[in-house]
Design a protein around this motif. Structure first.
Motif, PDB file in Angstrom:
ATOM      1  N   TYR A 111       4.769 -12.978 -13.401  1.00 36.34           N
ATOM      2  CA  TYR A 111       5.315 -11.647 -13.693  1.00 36.34           C
ATOM      3  C   TYR A 111       6.061 -11.101 -12.479  1.00 36.34           C
ATOM      4  CZ  TYR A 111       0.944 -10.494 -11.280  1.00 36.34           C
ATOM      5  OH  TYR A 111      -0.084 -10.444 -10.373  1.00 36.34           O
ATOM      6  N   ARG A 126      -4.999  -3.344  -7.721  1.00 31.67           N
ATOM      7  CA  ARG A 126      -6.177  -3.238  -8.578  1.00 31.67           C
ATOM      8  C   ARG A 126      -7.446  -3.140  -7.743  1.00 31.67           C
ATOM      9  NH1 ARG A 126      -4.433  -7.796 -12.928  1.00 31.67           N
ATOM     10  NH2 ARG A 126      -4.707  -9.162 -11.152  1.00 31.67           N
ATOM     11  N   GLN A 127      -7.469  -3.915  -6.653  1.00 30.13           N
ATOM     12  CA  GLN A 127      -8.672  -3.896  -5.824  1.00 30.13           C
ATOM     13  C   GLN A 127      -8.848  -2.546  -5.130  1.00 30.13           C
ATOM     14  OE1 GLN A 127      -8.912  -6.311  -2.319  1.00 30.13           O
ATOM     15  NE2 GLN A 127     -11.066  -6.765  -2.642  1.00 30.13           N
ATOM     16  N   ARG A 154       4.326  -4.011 -14.228  1.00 28.31           N
ATOM     17  CA  ARG A 154       4.768  -5.407 -14.182  1.00 28.31           C
ATOM     18  C   ARG A 154       5.269  -5.844 -15.564  1.00 28.31           C
ATOM     19  NH1 ARG A 154      -0.839  -9.028 -14.023  1.00 28.31           N
ATOM     20  NH2 ARG A 154      -1.846  -8.053 -15.802  1.00 28.31           N
ATOM     21  N   ARG A 157      -7.745   0.384  -6.190  1.00 28.60           N
ATOM     22  CA  ARG A 157      -8.175   1.323  -7.233  1.00 28.60           C
ATOM     23  C   ARG A 157      -9.678   1.190  -7.497  1.00 28.60           C
ATOM     24  NH1 ARG A 157      -6.301  -0.348 -13.102  1.00 28.60           N
ATOM     25  NH2 ARG A 157      -8.105  -1.683 -12.819  1.00 28.60           N
ATOM     26  N   GLU A 158     -10.118  -0.056  -7.657  1.00 27.74           N
ATOM     27  CA  GLU A 158     -11.519  -0.280  -7.987  1.00 27.74           C
ATOM     28  C   GLU A 158     -12.441  -0.028  -6.801  1.00 27.74           C
ATOM     29  OE1 GLU A 158     -12.857  -0.604 -10.946  1.00 27.74           O
ATOM     30  OE2 GLU A 158     -10.833  -0.278 -11.679  1.00 27.74           O
ATOM     31  N   ASN A 214      -2.581  -7.618  -7.392  1.00 32.15           N
ATOM     32  CA  ASN A 214      -3.991  -7.910  -7.109  1.00 32.15           C
ATOM     33  C   ASN A 214      -4.583  -6.902  -6.134  1.00 32.15           C
ATOM     34  OD1 ASN A 214      -4.149 -10.177  -8.753  1.00 32.15           O
ATOM     35  ND2 ASN A 214      -3.451 -11.557  -7.127  1.00 32.15           N
ATOM     36  N   ALA A 215      -3.831  -6.624  -5.070  1.00 32.48           N
ATOM     37  CA  ALA A 215      -4.316  -5.686  -4.055  1.00 32.48           C
ATOM     38  C   ALA A 215      -4.423  -4.277  -4.624  1.00 32.48           C
ATOM     39  CB  ALA A 215      -3.388  -5.710  -2.846  1.00 32.48           C
ATOM     40  N   HIS A 231      -1.406   2.557 -14.880  1.00 34.06           N
ATOM     41  CA  HIS A 231      -2.034   1.249 -15.060  1.00 34.06           C
ATOM     42  C   HIS A 231      -1.107   0.140 -14.568  1.00 34.06           C
ATOM     43  CE1 HIS A 231      -3.807  -2.255 -17.114  1.00 34.06           C
ATOM     44  NE2 HIS A 231      -4.925  -1.593 -16.915  1.00 34.06           N
ATOM     45  N   HIS A 232      -1.708  -0.878 -13.968  1.00 34.19           N
ATOM     46  CA  HIS A 232      -0.890  -1.935 -13.373  1.00 34.19           C
ATOM     47  C   HIS A 232      -0.060  -2.674 -14.414  1.00 34.19           C
ATOM     48  CE1 HIS A 232      -4.827  -3.856 -14.219  1.00 34.19           C
ATOM     49  NE2 HIS A 232      -4.048  -4.771 -14.723  1.00 34.19           N
TER      50      HIS A 232
END
Lengths: 404, 404
Positions: free
Chosen positions: B41, B133-134, B62, B136-137, B130-131, B57-58
């Motif tokens: 993506y 999302r991490q 993308r 955020r979480e 990836n980063a 949202h991610h």
């Protein structure tokens, strides 16, 4: 004549049921009723496995206590109970203290780790709303982290559930539905995820009908759960768990360990000098603590023997609510000094164990059921708990209607 | 006559723009075009601060690369570039290798930690999906954990943003909107949350118009951001950061540290023996690497001096896309061996820095703007990037239309 002080500790199923029934039975001038709870909300303990897995938002699982109490009759105190001094009829709270003429102890359960090393430090337990949110977010964080690491650690995607009892099985039922969502969210191959259930007893769901147990285990296995039956958790570490079967031990690496295998009564019971076994008090037929005629104990802190099986009744919401109902009636008798105390007789209508939102197993009115019929029944059980405490309006607000 | 191999490394703004323009300019029989990217993506790097804060949202940030490339003309290889060997016209990938006649290097930026101790280990950087999302979480997990601990650790609720440059300010703008949502979700008093921005330079947003900087800082301060300007991060630890202002040092405990203060070009540039400064190659006017007439470098890995200011052009999406467009035209000239190479002349239309979804500051066509007008312009800039690469259908799918 001085109005008696009735103090109710805990707004779980037992305490809240006592409160809402008592407020109907007595008038404003007959008693001062005080309800004490750590949070300003009640939560459905039996739904926490859904909030923990992330399949149901925690706000669907709780409601404000002030929504169901009559504030003309009941004073609500948000505080944490530290200790009861029954000799002096006093309760110590973190931020204050209360004196009572009649006390209802409904402080619920806590996790029992049976002294297993590391469990308290490294495992989660499905204890309350705070814990459920943390479990949901912990699992999600493991999935979110997986793809950020150059050296991929597949154990991040392993979830261990300790215990294949009621809570363990219901939590697994939600997890198997949640994991595919998490895999989509974080671009993870579902084949890399492992869900392992470790149970020390020789069967899952001990005490349940074997045919239903087989059905439940089959459903969960087909959705990817690995069962390790007859296997005990010996230790929990920052990396996972160490299990033993017979003489052999094995390390299972896991990013998440959820302990769902043991509950006990509140530590406040131990602290307060009652005769107790793991925080539970063997009550008399009127639900009173031995030696204290003005102290009632309902719900998971009370212990009653089922004379048919000669074993204690399990700590369930069903029994807690029935106890609360009776306790309110007996309190009204004492407050008015008329009538007679009634003994508690549980009326077990059945037990339903969910396997996700669309499957379940259960025995209701002596009849075995599984699949969508049992799942429908489970939702009716859940809605009934709301109805009994908060009436139809609470069912409309918080009920489960995804039944088709 | 053998068709030349054109290999494009990276599907960010520069590489993907090169690809989609080149596939329009040349026929199927004129060239073999291969696009290599780590993920399948493309993501909008300039929107990652939103995905990181959790305000967008991610999946909105993308889209699949195959949505915009013409698979009759372009071969897509999902792999990670390890090294370029320009002397041999070869590219080593993790899982294979490619040879080229013409190469476009568009490998984007990486985080630059300037050797600050602990930054790589303990701070996050807004680097990719990836980063994001991490981050955020991670923030959400800190909030979820806060109430589960008996000893409350308020530093869990402290978020440090390192750098008050463009990315830092835009991320702060999202955070101040996200934090109240997190407080509601996890029953946390918003007064306990701290958002601290540490910037070593003597001002926020260096290079921006001072009046606009004042506006931006004022907006963020009113929403709770504490700015530490002229203050350098000396070290990052598992507990937070150590900062210095003049001779004084101070520890700031923080559950989350996001480093948004430095970018550099790709480490692949360093590995491949090009003349470089922090992973960026000073390209010739036709965007070619010195010494290699068949290697074009576009986007954040290329370095060009703005002759008006005698400083390098900043690494922006705007410039990367303009470079990609020109690079495609020049490649077509080379492939057909007709026409002349054109030099790159950036056409800076302006810069808009968002302050959350409803506020921004910017200079567009030389005109200063702020508030809802600038915010509207920011969304148009974002939609324009989609339009230039994927046309109107991509704008419909991924565009930002929450403009009123």
């Amino acid at each position: 004549m001085k109005k008696p002080n009735v103090v109710i500790l805990g707004a779980g199923y037992g305490g809240l049921m006592t409160t809402v029934r008592l407020q109907k039975l007595v008038g404003v001038n007959e008693a001062n009723i005080t309800l004490v709870n750590k949070y300003d909300y009640h939560y459905e303990t039996t739904w926490l496995h859904e909030a923990s897995a992330g399949t149901l938002h925690h706000d669907r699982v709780r409601y404000p206590i002030t929504d169901v109490i009559d504030r003309n009759k009941v004073q609500f105190v948000q505080d944490t109970v530290v200790k009861i001094i029954p000799q002096e009829q006093r309760v110590l709270l973190e931020k204050g203290e209360l004196s009572y003429d009649y006390l209802v102890v409904a402080l619920g359960f806590e996790s029992e780790t049976f002294g297993i090393k590391g469990l308290k430090e490294y495992a989660f337990s499905i204890a309350n709303i705070n814990a459920a949110r943390q479990i949901r977010e912990h699992i999600e964080y493991q999935f979110a982290t997986y793809n950020t690491e150059i050296e991929k650690r597949e154990e991040r995607l392993t979830i261990v559930v300790g215990g294949a009892g009621f809570t363990g099985i219901e939590f697994l039922g939600e997890l198997v539905n949640r994991v595919p969502e998490l895999c989509r969210e974080y671009d993870i191959d579902p084949k890399k995820v492992r869900i392992i259930c470790v149970e020390a007893a020789p069967t899952a769901l001990p005490g349940f009908d074997p045919e239903l147990v087989e059905y439940a285990v089959g459903v969960l296995e087909r959705k990817g759960v690995e069962f390790r039956i007859g296997t005990a958790i010996k230790e929990c570490t920052p990396e996972g768990i160490i299990v033993a079967k017979g003489d052999e031990t094995e390390e299972i690496k896991a990013g998440t360990v959820v302990w769902a295998a043991g509950v006990r009564g509140s530590y406040v019971i131990d602290e307060s000098g009652f005769e107790e076994m793991r925080g539970r008090v063997k009550v008399d037929p009127f639900l009173r603590a031995p030696g204290y005629d003005n102290v009632f104990i309902v719900g998971d802190c009370s212990l009653m023997i089922n004379e048919e099986t000669n074993r204690p009744y399990p700590p369930t919401a069903q029994i807690a609510m029935q106890q609360g109902e009776l306790c309110a009636k007996n309190l009204a008798v004492l407050i008015r000094q008329q009538g007679e105390l009634q003994p508690f007789k549980p009326d077990i209508k059945g037990t339903v164990c969910s396997l996700g939102h669309d499957d379940a197993i259960g025995v209701v009115f002596g009849k075995k059921m599984w699949g969508s019929k049992a799942s429908f029944m489970k939702k009716m059980v859940d809605n009934r708990a709301l109805y009994l405490i908060g009436g139809p309006s609470l069912v409309v607000k918080k009920g489960k209607f995804n039944i088709f």
